[in-house]
Design a protein around this motif. Structure first.
Motif, PDB file in Angstrom:
ATOM      1  N   GLU A  16     -58.449  14.839 -57.702  1.00  0.00           N
ATOM      2  CA  GLU A  16     -57.049  15.262 -57.578  1.00  0.00           C
ATOM      3  C   GLU A  16     -56.956  16.775 -57.364  1.00  0.00           C
ATOM      4  OE1 GLU A  16     -55.291  13.827 -61.151  1.00  0.00           O
ATOM      5  OE2 GLU A  16     -55.115  11.747 -60.447  1.00  0.00           O
ATOM      6  N   GLN A  17     -57.783  17.530 -58.086  1.00  0.00           N
ATOM      7  CA  GLN A  17     -57.802  18.983 -57.879  1.00  0.00           C
ATOM      8  C   GLN A  17     -58.287  19.324 -56.475  1.00  0.00           C
ATOM      9  OE1 GLN A  17     -59.781  21.293 -60.903  1.00  0.00           O
ATOM     10  NE2 GLN A  17     -59.005  20.022 -62.573  1.00  0.00           N
ATOM     11  N   LEU A  18     -59.274  18.572 -56.005  1.00  0.00           N
ATOM     12  CA  LEU A  18     -59.819  18.801 -54.661  1.00  0.00           C
ATOM     13  C   LEU A  18     -58.761  18.529 -53.599  1.00  0.00           C
ATOM     14  CD1 LEU A  18     -62.382  19.482 -53.039  1.00  0.00           C
ATOM     15  CD2 LEU A  18     -62.890  17.033 -52.998  1.00  0.00           C
ATOM     16  N   VAL A  19     -58.022  17.442 -53.756  1.00  0.00           N
ATOM     17  CA  VAL A  19     -56.954  17.102 -52.802  1.00  0.00           C
ATOM     18  C   VAL A  19     -55.915  18.218 -52.755  1.00  0.00           C
ATOM     19  CG1 VAL A  19     -55.019  15.529 -52.371  1.00  0.00           C
ATOM     20  CG2 VAL A  19     -57.259  14.602 -52.979  1.00  0.00           C
ATOM     21  N   HIS A  20     -55.601  18.790 -53.888  1.00  0.00           N
ATOM     22  CA  HIS A  20     -54.613  19.872 -53.959  1.00  0.00           C
ATOM     23  C   HIS A  20     -55.043  21.088 -53.142  1.00  0.00           C
ATOM     24  CE1 HIS A  20     -51.647  22.613 -55.648  1.00  0.00           C
ATOM     25  NE2 HIS A  20     -52.627  23.440 -55.970  1.00  0.00           N
ATOM     26  N   HIS A  21     -56.347  21.321 -53.041  1.00  0.00           N
ATOM     27  CA  HIS A  21     -56.854  22.492 -52.321  1.00  0.00           C
ATOM     28  C   HIS A  21     -56.944  22.273 -50.813  1.00  0.00           C
ATOM     29  CE1 HIS A  21     -57.656  25.088 -55.683  1.00  0.00           C
ATOM     30  NE2 HIS A  21     -58.351  24.153 -56.315  1.00  0.00           N
ATOM     31  N   ALA A  22     -56.801  21.038 -50.339  1.00  0.00           N
ATOM     32  CA  ALA A  22     -56.883  20.783 -48.896  1.00  0.00           C
ATOM     33  C   ALA A  22     -55.625  21.298 -48.206  1.00  0.00           C
ATOM     34  CB  ALA A  22     -57.061  19.296 -48.624  1.00  0.00           C
ATOM     35  N   SER A  23     -55.774  21.862 -46.995  1.00  0.00           N
ATOM     36  CA  SER A  23     -54.655  22.462 -46.272  1.00  0.00           C
ATOM     37  C   SER A  23     -53.877  21.456 -45.436  1.00  0.00           C
ATOM     38  CB  SER A  23     -55.174  23.586 -45.350  1.00  0.00           C
ATOM     39  OG  SER A  23     -55.792  24.593 -46.093  1.00  0.00           O
ATOM     40  N   SER A  24     -54.511  20.388 -45.019  1.00  0.00           N
ATOM     41  CA  SER A  24     -53.860  19.418 -44.137  1.00  0.00           C
ATOM     42  C   SER A  24     -54.057  18.009 -44.677  1.00  0.00           C
ATOM     43  CB  SER A  24     -54.458  19.509 -42.727  1.00  0.00           C
ATOM     44  OG  SER A  24     -55.802  19.064 -42.731  1.00  0.00           O
ATOM     45  N   SER A  25     -53.289  17.089 -44.109  1.00  0.00           N
ATOM     46  CA  SER A  25     -53.438  15.688 -44.501  1.00  0.00           C
ATOM     47  C   SER A  25     -54.821  15.169 -44.124  1.00  0.00           C
ATOM     48  CB  SER A  25     -52.360  14.837 -43.821  1.00  0.00           C
ATOM     49  OG  SER A  25     -52.455  14.944 -42.406  1.00  0.00           O
ATOM     50  N   GLY A  27     -57.710  16.897 -44.344  1.00  0.00           N
ATOM     51  CA  GLY A  27     -58.611  17.278 -45.426  1.00  0.00           C
ATOM     52  C   GLY A  27     -58.329  16.495 -46.694  1.00  0.00           C
ATOM     53  N   LYS A  28     -57.049  16.242 -46.976  1.00  0.00           N
ATOM     54  CA  LYS A  28     -56.689  15.470 -48.170  1.00  0.00           C
ATOM     55  C   LYS A  28     -57.261  14.055 -48.090  1.00  0.00           C
ATOM     56  CE  LYS A  28     -52.342  17.987 -48.848  1.00  0.00           C
ATOM     57  NZ  LYS A  28     -52.773  18.800 -49.990  1.00  0.00           N
ATOM     58  N   GLU A  29     -57.249  13.483 -46.889  1.00  0.00           N
ATOM     59  CA  GLU A  29     -57.777  12.131 -46.706  1.00  0.00           C
ATOM     60  C   GLU A  29     -59.263  12.075 -47.047  1.00  0.00           C
ATOM     61  OE1 GLU A  29     -58.577   9.020 -43.028  1.00  0.00           O
ATOM     62  OE2 GLU A  29     -56.924  10.447 -42.860  1.00  0.00           O
ATOM     63  N   LEU A  30     -60.032  13.067 -46.572  1.00  0.00           N
ATOM     64  CA  LEU A  30     -61.464  13.092 -46.885  1.00  0.00           C
ATOM     65  C   LEU A  30     -61.690  13.364 -48.371  1.00  0.00           C
ATOM     66  CD1 LEU A  30     -63.018  15.039 -43.858  1.00  0.00           C
ATOM     67  CD2 LEU A  30     -63.050  12.590 -44.307  1.00  0.00           C
ATOM     68  N   ALA A  31     -60.840  14.207 -48.968  1.00  0.00           N
ATOM     69  CA  ALA A  31     -60.982  14.510 -50.401  1.00  0.00           C
ATOM     70  C   ALA A  31     -60.745  13.258 -51.247  1.00  0.00           C
ATOM     71  CB  ALA A  31     -60.012  15.614 -50.794  1.00  0.00           C
ATOM     72  N   GLU A  32     -59.775  12.449 -50.855  1.00  0.00           N
ATOM     73  CA  GLU A  32     -59.490  11.217 -51.600  1.00  0.00           C
ATOM     74  C   GLU A  32     -60.628  10.210 -51.486  1.00  0.00           C
ATOM     75  OE1 GLU A  32     -55.820  10.150 -49.853  1.00  0.00           O
ATOM     76  OE2 GLU A  32     -54.599  11.427 -51.172  1.00  0.00           O
ATOM     77  N   LYS A 273     -63.141  18.014 -41.130  1.00  0.00           N
ATOM     78  CA  LYS A 273     -64.404  18.301 -41.821  1.00  0.00           C
ATOM     79  C   LYS A 273     -64.374  19.705 -42.428  1.00  0.00           C
ATOM     80  CE  LYS A 273     -68.981  17.797 -42.501  1.00  0.00           C
ATOM     81  NZ  LYS A 273     -69.595  16.744 -43.341  1.00  0.00           N
ATOM     82  N   ILE A 274     -63.939  20.684 -41.629  1.00  0.00           N
ATOM     83  CA  ILE A 274     -63.918  22.078 -42.122  1.00  0.00           C
ATOM     84  C   ILE A 274     -62.863  22.247 -43.213  1.00  0.00           C
ATOM     85  CG2 ILE A 274     -63.434  24.470 -41.458  1.00  0.00           C
ATOM     86  CD1 ILE A 274     -64.739  23.899 -38.785  1.00  0.00           C
ATOM     87  N   ASP A 275     -61.734  21.550 -43.084  1.00  0.00           N
ATOM     88  CA  ASP A 275     -60.704  21.604 -44.124  1.00  0.00           C
ATOM     89  C   ASP A 275     -61.253  21.037 -45.434  1.00  0.00           C
ATOM     90  OD1 ASP A 275     -58.344  21.916 -45.471  1.00  0.00           O
ATOM     91  OD2 ASP A 275     -57.299  20.279 -44.478  1.00  0.00           O
ATOM     92  N   PHE A 276     -61.996  19.944 -45.338  1.00  0.00           N
ATOM     93  CA  PHE A 276     -62.612  19.316 -46.513  1.00  0.00           C
ATOM     94  C   PHE A 276     -63.628  20.256 -47.155  1.00  0.00           C
ATOM     95  CE2 PHE A 276     -66.011  16.228 -48.021  1.00  0.00           C
ATOM     96  CZ  PHE A 276     -65.390  15.957 -49.227  1.00  0.00           C
ATOM     97  N   MET A 277     -64.478  20.885 -46.311  1.00  0.00           N
ATOM     98  CA  MET A 277     -65.462  21.849 -46.819  1.00  0.00           C
ATOM     99  C   MET A 277     -64.765  23.023 -47.505  1.00  0.00           C
ATOM    100  SD  MET A 277     -67.962  21.775 -43.483  1.00  0.00           S
ATOM    101  CE  MET A 277     -68.735  23.331 -43.838  1.00  0.00           C
ATOM    102  N   THR A 278     -63.656  23.482 -46.899  1.00  0.00           N
ATOM    103  CA  THR A 278     -62.907  24.605 -47.468  1.00  0.00           C
ATOM    104  C   THR A 278     -62.278  24.226 -48.804  1.00  0.00           C
ATOM    105  OG1 THR A 278     -62.417  25.375 -45.221  1.00  0.00           O
ATOM    106  CG2 THR A 278     -61.083  26.282 -46.999  1.00  0.00           C
TER     107      THR A 278
END
Length: 783
Positions: A16-25, A27-32, A273-278
């Motif tokens: 959940e914390q990781l999803v919060h840090h994603a800039s776009s949907s 990145g949020k999708e990969l974080a989830e 991918k880069i959004d997820f890494m960020t």
């Protein structure tokens, strides 16, 4: 990994914390979807990706990922022939722009300053779809509206619409002025996309036309007067044409999107991918986490590890090590001391590391990749299954024992609890023996005193405890490896006010062996505490000494390098200057020698030669050249007319003028130059020549030069010098002379020629030829 374990260790909260840090949907999708891997190579790659993004954030502050959207549904719809709306097209253009900005940002980072090969390779594969972006931006504005300039047809239609709307409004506003008493409000409004008037019910017949709506009370009718029906019809028709033209424009853009479907999907995949890494990097930055070195040997080493879900101002850092010297840790001690937190810390950090996340510990930490992580933590009582706490724990442990091997991490909380203490202790030791025998990594907590000595007679097992402060009656939450825990019951009771006699009675009822163990543990704790204090003091001193040593070494190394650099640079510069001066001097001297061989020497050649010699270093750079020659040691005071030798040229001449104590003007043959005193050697002094009277005849030996150089003189001073010079030239008997005034603005040249026109002894004047100096020289002929 077991989903139940993920839940027990609260891995979902980290996600959940990781999803919060994603800039776009994206990145949020990969974080989830984040999930631990049991492949060492894959985990190592994930850690490298996170570390690269973390480096960029540490050095640059951020990674630009604004304006990126999940455009995959739009691209798919366009690829099967669908027509995108303006907002969807705008999102595609924005995503292309976001990719372009990110690519440029990474390209601008110095590869030597910040090596980020993974991110650089990803951004290199972003396709710059500038043509598609431009096409969309030329048609759709930032608010998602198709602009008039999208096509000539649309511009024409909208112009027509505005004209018609103006006509309709003008017609209706004439009603609001002339029949305002018949209207509920003197305004023009819109109903069913047509312009209407709010007419009072009783005046309906006065307007005619079409009723489009009425108020809730029925007192007001919204009527389109007959006079504007036709205009409204034409306006409606024009708006239909507008919609059709917009549809055509959007269809064209959709076709262009479909043509670039593959590139767009590729860009989206890279950006996500880069959004997820960020996002992983931002989480690491928030947790002050470090990149762990991953291994497959089951070794975990963490210095000052902190539970990532406990606030930073509350968490107590601990050193944890397992897998090298020992494979099992048994943590004993009272409840609420932090034993369970330690279990969850190790388990959660393991899951984070295997998911490519950095762990909240100091740099240099090491984590293992396990095939499975098992955890039996918390109250597992199940009312539905009619299972007690003990039964529930045993059911879970039985399942764990079916799969335990040397590639698993097992976490037992209060092993053997919930039953008879002696039987529970026996079961706990037997279970631990089985897990240890299979070479699994295991951390178990217990409050059974029988397990306090478990680690002393079993290979690969070590005791540990959580520290308890007797003075404050509170746990410190510090983990003490190698020291079993004490019950502290007597000490706590005493501080709480229990009678001394009762405490002594209780001690007498306690077995001697138990008391000996407690005394031994107390001694160990005191020794450990003293050793820790001494170690920390020594560590601080050593750290300061190392810092001072490194600082001194760096400063000394920098000093040596700078000294060598400056010396080398000075030597190279001096050598180049000397060589250049020598070469130019030789060229000029050779040129002068060639001049002396010819009968006729042009004045401009002499002037040019003098200028070259000065530029070569005998005036502006004379100091440098004189450093290469042996300076004159004679103390003779030089005067105009003295014969001297110019050492650097090995030529003899005579002093023309004393410029200063350190510099003289010297005549060398037909050339004059400025020379420093220490470059001159006195030869001899000539007898003064008696000047002949002015009245002597022409050609009588009156000595002046055949040219006058007025360059650099003020206009008035130049004309005064010219007048005196012409008189002297006439006395000397020259048939003609050269006046050097330079080109410049031409003012001095005009002044010289004007003077020549008026002088009675001058027959003519002309500009010099190319060989004589061109327009920078005026040749004057005498009568």
């Amino acid at each position: 990994m077991n989903d139940r374990v993920m839940k027990v260790l609260e891995f979902k909260k980290i996600k959940e914390q990781l999803v919060h840090h994603a800039s776009s949907s994206l990145g949020k999708e990969l974080a989830e979807k984040l999930y631990p891997s049991s492949e060492l190579q894959e985990v190592t790659t994930w850690q490298e990706e996170t570390d690269e993004a973390h480096q960029v954030i540490r050095v640059k502050g951020s990674i630009p990922l604004g304006g990126v959207y999940d455009i995959r549904p739009y691209v798919k719809r366009a690829s099967i022939g669908g027509v995108l709306n303006a907002s969807e097209c705008l999102d595609i253009a924005s995503t292309i722009y976001g990719g372009r900005i990110l690519k440029k940002y990474i390209d601008d980072i110095d590869a030597d300053e910040l090596p980020i090969p993974i991110i650089r390779e990803l951004t290199n594969n972003i396709v710059m779809l500038s043509e598609l972006e431009r096409s969309i931006k030329q048609c759709i504005d930032d608010h998602g509206h198709v602009m008039d300039g999208a096509s000539d047809a649309l511009r024409s239609i909208r112009s027509k619409i505005r004209t018609m709307e103006s006509s309709v409004r003008d017609r209706l506003e004439s009603y609001t002025r002339s029949k305002s008493k018949m209207l509920s409000d003197a305004i023009v409004t819109i109903r069913n996309d047509r312009y209407v008037l709010p007419v009072k019910q009783e005046y309906r017949a006065s307007f005619g036309g079409i009723v489009h709506d009425q108020s809730a009370s029925g007192a007001t009718l919204f009527i389109e007067p007959q006079a504007v029906v036709e205009l409204n019809n034409k306006l409606h028709s024009a708006k239909v044409q507008e919609a059709q033209e917009i549809e055509r424009i959007l269809k064209e853009l959709s076709i262009k999107v479909a043509n670039d479907e593959g590139f767009l999907r590729q860009n989206v995949a890279i950006l996500s991918k880069i959004d997820f890494m960020t996002a992983k990097a931002k989480l690491a930055h928030q947790l002050k986490a470090a990149k762990p070195k991953m291994n497959s040997q089951g070794i975990i080493r963490m210095k000052e590890a902190r539970h990532p879900l406990i606030p930073a101002d509350e968490v107590v850092p601990n050193d944890i090590e397992i897998g090298a010297d020992y494979t099992s840790i048994v943590i004993t001690g009272p409840n609420t001391g932090g034993k369970t937190v330690t279990l969850k810390l190790v388990g959660l950090c393991t899951l984070m590391a295997q998911s490519g996340l950095q762990v909240p510990a100091l740099d240099g930490c090491e984590m293992a990749v396990f095939n499975q992580v098992f955890a039996d933590i918390g109250d597992e009582q199940s009312i539905e299954q009619s299972l007690s706490t003990f039964s529930s724990h045993m059911t879970n442990i039985v399942e764990i024992l079916k799969e335990v091997n040397d590639k698993t991490l097992v976490l037992f909380d209060e092993l053997g609890a919930g039953t008879d203490p002696q039987e529970g202790a026996g079961l706990a030791m037997a279970i631990l023996d089985e897990v240890v025998k299979r070479n699994a990594r295991v951390i178990a907590t217990t409050h059974y005193p029988e397990l306090k000595a478990y680690g002393y007679n079993r290979e690969g097992v070590i005791n540990a405890s959580v520290e308890f402060d007797i003075k404050t009656l509170r746990p410190t939450y510090r983990l003490l490896i190698g020291v079993p825990g004490r019950s502290n019951a007597f000490d706590i009771s005493k501080r709480l006010g229990l009678s001394e006699s009762i405490i002594e009675q209780a001690k007498s009822l306690t077995g001697r062996e138990s008391q000996s163990v407690e005394n031994m543990i107390a001694s160990l704790e005191e020794s450990r505490r003293k050793a820790d204090e001494d170690y920390q003091t020594a560590e601080v001193i050593l750290e300061k000494a190392n810092e001072l040593k490194e600082e001194l070494e760096k400063k000394w190394s920098a000093f040596e390098k700078q000294k060598e650099k400056l010396l080398k640079k000075a030597e190279e510069k001096a050598a180049k200057e000397v060589e250049k001066a020598k070469r130019q001097a030789e060229e000029i001297i050779e040129k002068l020698r060639q001049m002396e061989k010819h009968a006729s020497i042009k004045e401009h050649e002499i002037i040019d030669a003098r200028k070259q010699l000065e530029e070569a270093g005998f005036h502006a750079n004379a100091d440098q050249m004189q450093k290469t020659s042996k300076p004159s040691m004679d103390g003779e005071k030089l005067e105009p007319g003295d014969e001297v030798k110019v050492l650097t040229l090995n030529q003899t001449g005579h002093i023309v003028e004393k410029i200063s104590e350190k510099e003289y003007q010297v005549q060398l043959g037909i050339m004059k130059m400025k020379v420093k005193r220490n470059n001159l050697q006195f030869v001899k002094r000539k007898e003064p020549i008696q000047e002949k009277p002015v009245a002597s005849v022409k050609g009588s030996g009156y000595h002046i030069k055949p040219e006058l150089d007025l360059r650099g003189e003020r206009y008035e001073d130049a004309l005064l010098q010219l007048e005196k010079y012409i008189d002297d030239a006439l006395l000397a008997g020259y048939p003609h002379v050269s006046i050097i005034h330079g080109k410049g603005t031409g003012a001095l040249r005009k002044g010289v020629q004007k003077f020549a026109d008026k002088h009675p002894s001058i027959s003519s004047h002309r500009s010099g030829t190319m060989n004589e100096g061109g327009t920078g020289v005026t040749i004057i002929e005498f009568k």
